[in-house]
Design an enzyme around this catalytic site. Sequence first.
Site, PDB file in Angstrom:
ATOM      1  N   HIS A 207       1.199  -8.475  -3.892  1.00 40.65           N
ATOM      2  CA  HIS A 207       2.010  -9.499  -4.547  1.00 40.65           C
ATOM      3  C   HIS A 207       2.226 -10.667  -3.574  1.00 40.65           C
ATOM      4  CE1 HIS A 207       2.951  -5.790  -6.771  1.00 40.65           C
ATOM      5  NE2 HIS A 207       3.279  -6.557  -7.783  1.00 40.65           N
TER       6      HIS A 207
ATOM      7  N   GLU B  95       1.070  -1.746  -0.422  1.00 42.21           N
ATOM      8  CA  GLU B  95       1.846  -2.962  -0.645  1.00 42.21           C
ATOM      9  C   GLU B  95       2.850  -2.682  -1.741  1.00 42.21           C
ATOM     10  OE1 GLU B  95       1.787  -5.515  -3.410  1.00 42.21           O
ATOM     11  OE2 GLU B  95       1.001  -3.884  -4.639  1.00 42.21           O
TER      12      GLU B  95
ATOM     13  N   SER C 162      -0.908  -3.918  -8.870  1.00 40.56           N
ATOM     14  CA  SER C 162       0.469  -3.539  -9.137  1.00 40.56           C
ATOM     15  C   SER C 162       0.519  -2.268  -9.984  1.00 40.56           C
ATOM     16  CB  SER C 162       1.207  -4.704  -9.808  1.00 40.56           C
ATOM     17  OG  SER C 162       2.598  -4.507  -9.813  1.00 40.56           O
TER      18      SER C 162
END
Length: 387
Positions: A328, A263, A162
């Site tokens: 995620h 992503e 992330s």
Amino acid sequence: MNSGGARAEAAEEPSDAPGAGLRGGPARSREALRYGRLRPGDRVAVIAPSGPAEPARLEAGCAVLHDLGLDAVVGKHALDPVNLGHSGPLRDGWHRLAGSDADRAADLQDAWCDPRVRAVICARGGYGATRVLDLLDWDALGAAAEASAASGRGPKILHGASDVTALHAAFGTRLGITTSFGPMPAGMIADLAPAVSRGMPDESLDGLRAALFGGPVALPGTHALRPGRAEGPLTGGTLSLLTALLGTPYAPPPAAGRIVFLEDVTEAPYRIDRMLVQLLQAGWFDGAAGIALGSWRDCGDPAELDSVFAARLGPLGVPVLAGVPAGHGPRQRTLELGAPAVLDTTMLDTTVLDTKVLDPPVPDTGPDPAVPDAGALTLVAPPGGAR
């Protein structure tokens, strides 16, 4: 696709260009030095370069690391919440960071430069990693990477996902090493505690163990948006962070010759479209070998997303594999960014991969029963296989 191509070419500095060495500048070559695999008993430092960890979840995640045989120690400021602007009392509803920018940078640098530490594992994402980049001593980080590599075990590991994409890009470019993108102790790893305590198999845990300790990594996709096969070093991460780094000294090099993994979470399709357009207009995708799309949790209608990806990435003329279980969401496999990878949207079984590419070959477990036989993203195992 040639949009922005001149800019992409200009970013590929020759090896003797100023700042192009291991310390403080782009890596000397396109082939990154692969991190050394962990062994039972190794010390790992858990730090929070972004948001503060929730104490109970961090404790549960560290317990999983201990159960994997690792000596996990927590950074000084991992639990220290401060306001986004640092000053004043904590306010409900305000974003929080794990200490000041200087605190988070110090925790990261101290851990990376500690010769007793074999891996630096980020506790969680959130926001704040980009703010520490200017505060790091890249000469010291480079010297520590060189010393670790010279020890005979290879460079130590930077692990996280992330918001940590900012660190992956900077470490990969400036230190010339591979890094590990995957679940974090105060996130998904904390949720793995019951499976670990009961000795139950878990896809995310098995993927983390293979990536950190050694072993083949093959991630099945759910469907191909464009068929084909490609090979090249793996790059990418969380889309919003890659876009945020454009134009900064820490931006990842253009994706020419590489397989791009993307992503994100809680981004509307139009925002994803806008970020892809920005990367395309910057020339970052020019010459990419292939695209692997991970999870897009809470990012709107999956059909709309597929149409966006097909419209923006299809004209690149390279294979595009969607539904890779990384990012995620409930399925978080671990990827070694910078490592050699094979993207194949045409194979019907992971065992048909050329064995000269994989060492050792992927076990004959068959395709993931939850998805159709659409292909896979496979990372080449490090020399010598599991260590």
